[in-house]
Motif scaffolding. Structure first.
Motif, mmCIF file in Angstrom:
data_model
loop_
_atom_site.group_PDB
_atom_site.id
_atom_site.type_symbol
_atom_site.label_atom_id
_atom_site.label_comp_id
_atom_site.label_asym_id
_atom_site.label_seq_id
_atom_site.Cartn_x
_atom_site.Cartn_y
_atom_site.Cartn_z
ATOM 1 N N TYR A 1 0.840 -1.206 0.000
ATOM 2 C CA TYR A 1 0.000 0.000 0.000
ATOM 3 C C TYR A 1 0.871 1.251 0.000
ATOM 4 C CZ TYR A 1 -3.879 -3.039 1.477
ATOM 5 O OH TYR A 1 -4.832 -4.017 1.547
ATOM 6 N N PRO A 2 0.273 2.380 -0.368
ATOM 7 C CA PRO A 2 1.033 3.625 -0.227
ATOM 8 C C PRO A 2 1.233 3.969 1.241
ATOM 9 C CG PRO A 2 -1.240 4.049 -0.902
ATOM 10 C CD PRO A 2 -1.064 2.564 -0.927
ATOM 11 N N LEU A 3 2.252 4.798 1.523
ATOM 12 C CA LEU A 3 2.432 5.293 2.889
ATOM 13 C C LEU A 3 1.333 6.316 3.171
ATOM 14 C CD1 LEU A 3 6.036 5.408 1.949
ATOM 15 C CD2 LEU A 3 5.573 4.703 4.282
ATOM 16 N N VAL A 4 0.782 6.251 4.380
ATOM 17 C CA VAL A 4 -0.332 7.142 4.724
ATOM 18 C C VAL A 4 -0.119 7.757 6.110
ATOM 19 C CG1 VAL A 4 -2.052 5.952 3.285
ATOM 20 C CG2 VAL A 4 -1.687 5.200 5.654
ATOM 21 N N GLY A 5 -0.912 8.767 6.416
ATOM 22 C CA GLY A 5 -0.853 9.407 7.729
ATOM 23 C C GLY A 5 -1.642 8.614 8.760
ATOM 24 N N ALA A 6 -1.277 8.823 10.053
ATOM 25 C CA ALA A 6 -1.921 8.074 11.128
ATOM 26 C C ALA A 6 -3.426 8.366 11.211
ATOM 27 C CB ALA A 6 -1.254 8.411 12.456
ATOM 28 N N GLY A 7 -3.803 9.580 10.818
ATOM 29 C CA GLY A 7 -5.206 9.974 10.902
ATOM 30 C C GLY A 7 -6.107 9.168 9.985
ATOM 31 N N THR A 8 -5.545 8.476 9.014
ATOM 32 C CA THR A 8 -6.374 7.699 8.075
ATOM 33 C C THR A 8 -6.875 6.406 8.703
ATOM 34 O OG1 THR A 8 -4.483 6.435 7.245
ATOM 35 C CG2 THR A 8 -4.999 8.497 6.101
ATOM 36 N N GLY A 9 -6.217 5.967 9.789
ATOM 37 C CA GLY A 9 -6.580 4.670 10.364
ATOM 38 C C GLY A 9 -5.983 3.511 9.585
ATOM 39 N N PRO B 1 1.594 5.103 18.292
ATOM 40 C CA PRO B 1 2.670 6.087 18.150
ATOM 41 C C PRO B 1 3.998 5.545 18.687
ATOM 42 C CG PRO B 1 0.757 6.998 19.323
ATOM 43 C CD PRO B 1 0.586 5.517 19.280
ATOM 44 N N VAL B 2 5.063 5.722 17.933
ATOM 45 C CA VAL B 2 6.406 5.268 18.353
ATOM 46 C C VAL B 2 6.759 5.879 19.707
ATOM 47 C CG1 VAL B 2 8.869 5.477 17.801
ATOM 48 C CG2 VAL B 2 7.248 4.864 16.003
ATOM 49 N N GLU B 3 6.462 7.181 19.871
ATOM 50 C CA GLU B 3 6.883 7.857 21.109
ATOM 51 C C GLU B 3 6.119 7.325 22.331
ATOM 52 O OE1 GLU B 3 7.231 12.094 20.842
ATOM 53 O OE2 GLU B 3 8.320 11.973 18.928
ATOM 54 N N TYR B 4 4.863 6.947 22.132
ATOM 55 C CA TYR B 4 4.066 6.370 23.218
ATOM 56 C C TYR B 4 4.733 5.099 23.730
ATOM 57 C CZ TYR B 4 0.186 3.480 25.049
ATOM 58 O OH TYR B 4 -0.595 2.639 25.801
ATOM 59 N N LYS C 1 4.185 9.905 7.216
ATOM 60 C CA LYS C 1 4.059 8.896 6.152
ATOM 61 C C LYS C 1 4.465 7.550 6.747
ATOM 62 C CE LYS C 1 2.785 11.298 2.571
ATOM 63 N NZ LYS C 1 1.337 11.375 2.591
ATOM 64 N N CYS C 2 3.494 6.689 6.912
ATOM 65 C CA CYS C 2 3.740 5.417 7.609
ATOM 66 C C CYS C 2 3.109 4.265 6.826
ATOM 67 C CB CYS C 2 3.086 5.428 8.990
ATOM 68 S SG CYS C 2 3.304 6.948 9.913
ATOM 69 N N TYR C 3 3.644 3.048 7.081
ATOM 70 C CA TYR C 3 2.988 1.837 6.577
ATOM 71 C C TYR C 3 1.938 1.449 7.606
ATOM 72 C CZ TYR C 3 6.655 1.150 3.086
ATOM 73 O OH TYR C 3 7.496 1.295 2.021
ATOM 74 N N LEU C 4 0.691 1.713 7.310
ATOM 75 C CA LEU C 4 -0.355 1.405 8.274
ATOM 76 C C LEU C 4 -1.477 0.615 7.607
ATOM 77 C CD1 LEU C 4 -0.558 4.829 10.141
ATOM 78 C CD2 LEU C 4 0.349 2.673 11.041
ATOM 79 N N ASN C 5 -1.857 -0.455 8.278
ATOM 80 C CA ASN C 5 -2.906 -1.344 7.780
ATOM 81 C C ASN C 5 -4.156 -1.206 8.624
ATOM 82 O OD1 ASN C 5 -2.010 -2.784 5.640
ATOM 83 N ND2 ASN C 5 -1.761 -4.715 6.723
ATOM 84 N N ASN C 6 -5.297 -1.278 7.977
ATOM 85 C CA ASN C 6 -6.557 -1.387 8.700
ATOM 86 C C ASN C 6 -7.046 -2.830 8.522
ATOM 87 O OD1 ASN C 6 -9.324 -1.498 9.264
ATOM 88 N ND2 ASN C 6 -9.547 0.701 8.913
#
Ligand SMILES: NC(=O)c1ccc[n+]([C@@H]2O[C@H](COP(=O)([O-])OP(=O)(O)OC[C@H]3O[C@@H](n4cnc5c(N)ncnc54)[C@H](OP(=O)(O)O)[C@@H]3O)[C@@H](O)[C@H]2O)c1
Length: 341
Positions: free
Chosen positions: A150-158, A265-268, A290-295
């Protein structure tokens, strides 16, 4: 709380079959072959399958295939009741000699070392699938893939759902889409039932994103937060879902995202490890979105939520470091966001 104190306990925990898997084994016809078994996930996936079959009281063989570059893996598998066959999946003639089985899990792949040897990564991730897809056209196949298609996406996208059109960045991720395309082609051409298992970051305590962050904190090194968020799933849950995905394979091929429910979050995570390991945390990198995030909502509706909660994974990981637990020395490079592995 009980923590695994050594690798034997950890492997045991990772191989405990769950009720749903045991029930599936009662229904699933035929033997199971695991291609590329001799890796981080394959060993306990094979053992979990054997344990589920035993608990189900049915007669079914688990066959593990790899080159077995590490002989210790083969020894363990045989001890656990898995029949092993040595085979290089890049060798088309050798693949043609493999026995036919109704159920195949394809786990072989190449990621690290891609930079400078891109051709090898493409051969492993695209040519080997062509050999396997052709030989096992009458089987149902679960194909390990990755959320990196998938494309890299922001955390707000879920995170990306299966509806998001793949748009992989860099040779590794592109070759993984190539692997999916070859198996999809076989599915369309031969009617093979295929499931594309798009996994984002399975972990045990010897490797994985939590391990990598905890390791930095434990060793007083800065944590890279260039990729600010990630998903994670306990390897035992991922392996159980992989086996249960055999019943979800279809023609044309279907994709299924596999990861945990949280966008983390990495920092959490780094701050929690700082507290648990009694260290101060420092960071390096420019936080980006820009992250690799899966729903993975679809997988939860099929299989239920993963059994291992995030908090427990964090606590077990911290204890592992405090007890001097072994590391595989295979960093995930979760901080990479330009596709260069
Ligand atoms: N772990 C994760 O979080 C994660 C995330 C996304 C995707 N995945 C994918 O899921 C799959 C399983 O993950 P993993 O972490 O267990 O991978 P892994 O540690 O790389 O294990 C794969 C195994 O495949 C075998 N193999 C490689 N080339 C082969 C060949 N030419 N012929 C036969 N066997 C071969 C290797 O064993 P031998 O050297 O003995 O042959 C290797 O240990 C991989 O494809 C990986 O890319 C994993």
């Amino acid at each position: 709380m009980d923590y695994p104190l050594n690798e034997e306990m950890l492997d045991g925990l990772l191989s405990e079959p769950d009720f749903e898997l045991i029930e599936m084994m009662k229904r699933l016809p035929g033997d199971i072959m695991i291609l590329g078994i001799n890796g981080k996930m394959g060993l306990t996936l094979g053992r979990r399958a054997v344990n589920a079959i035993k608990a189900a009281g049915c007669a079914k063989q688990v066959i593990g295939v790899s080159r077995f570059s590490d002989a210790e893996g083969r020894r363990k598998l045989e001890e656990w009741g898995i029949k092993t066959i040595s085979c290089d999946l890049l060798d088309r003639n050798a693949v043609r000699e493999l026995p036919q089985v109704p159920n195949v899990i394809f786990m072989a792949g190449r990621k690290f070392g891609t930079g400078g040897a891109e051709d090898l990564t493409w051969a492993m991730n695209v040519l080997a699938p062509a050999h396997v897809g052709e030989h096992f056209k009458d089987s149902r196949i679960v194909v390990f893939s990755t959320g990196c298609v998938y494309p890299l996406v922001g955390a707000g996208t879920g995170g990306c759902t299966e509806c998001v059109v793949p748009d992989p960045v860099g040779d590794y991720s592109q070759s993984c889409l190539g692997r999916e395309r070859i198996f999809s082609y076989c599915s369309r051409t031969y009617g093979t039932k295929v499931l594309l298992f798009r996994l984002n970051y399975a972990i045990d305590l010897r490797y994985g994103v939590l391990h990598d962050i905890a390791s930095k904190v434990w060793n007083n090194q800065p944590v890279d937060n260039s990729v600010g968020h990630f998903n994670v799933i306990w390897q035992g849950d991922a392996n159980s879902f992989a086996l249960r995905s055999l019943e979800q394979a279809a023609s044309p091929a279907v994709a299924l995202n596999i990861t945990g429910p949280e966008t983390i979050p990495v920092e959490y995570i780094a701050e929690i490890f700082g507290r648990l390991l009694d260290r101060s945390v420092t960071y390096v990198g420019t936080p980006g979105d820009k992250c690799y995030l899966n729903n993975a909502s679809k997988s939860f509706s099929l299989f239920g939520y993963p059994r291992m909660p995030l908090e427990k994974m964090i606590e077990m990981q911290a204890e592992w470091f405090k007890n001097g637990g072994r590391s595989l020395g295979k960093p995930t490079h979760f901080e990479v966001n330009n596709g260069k592995f």
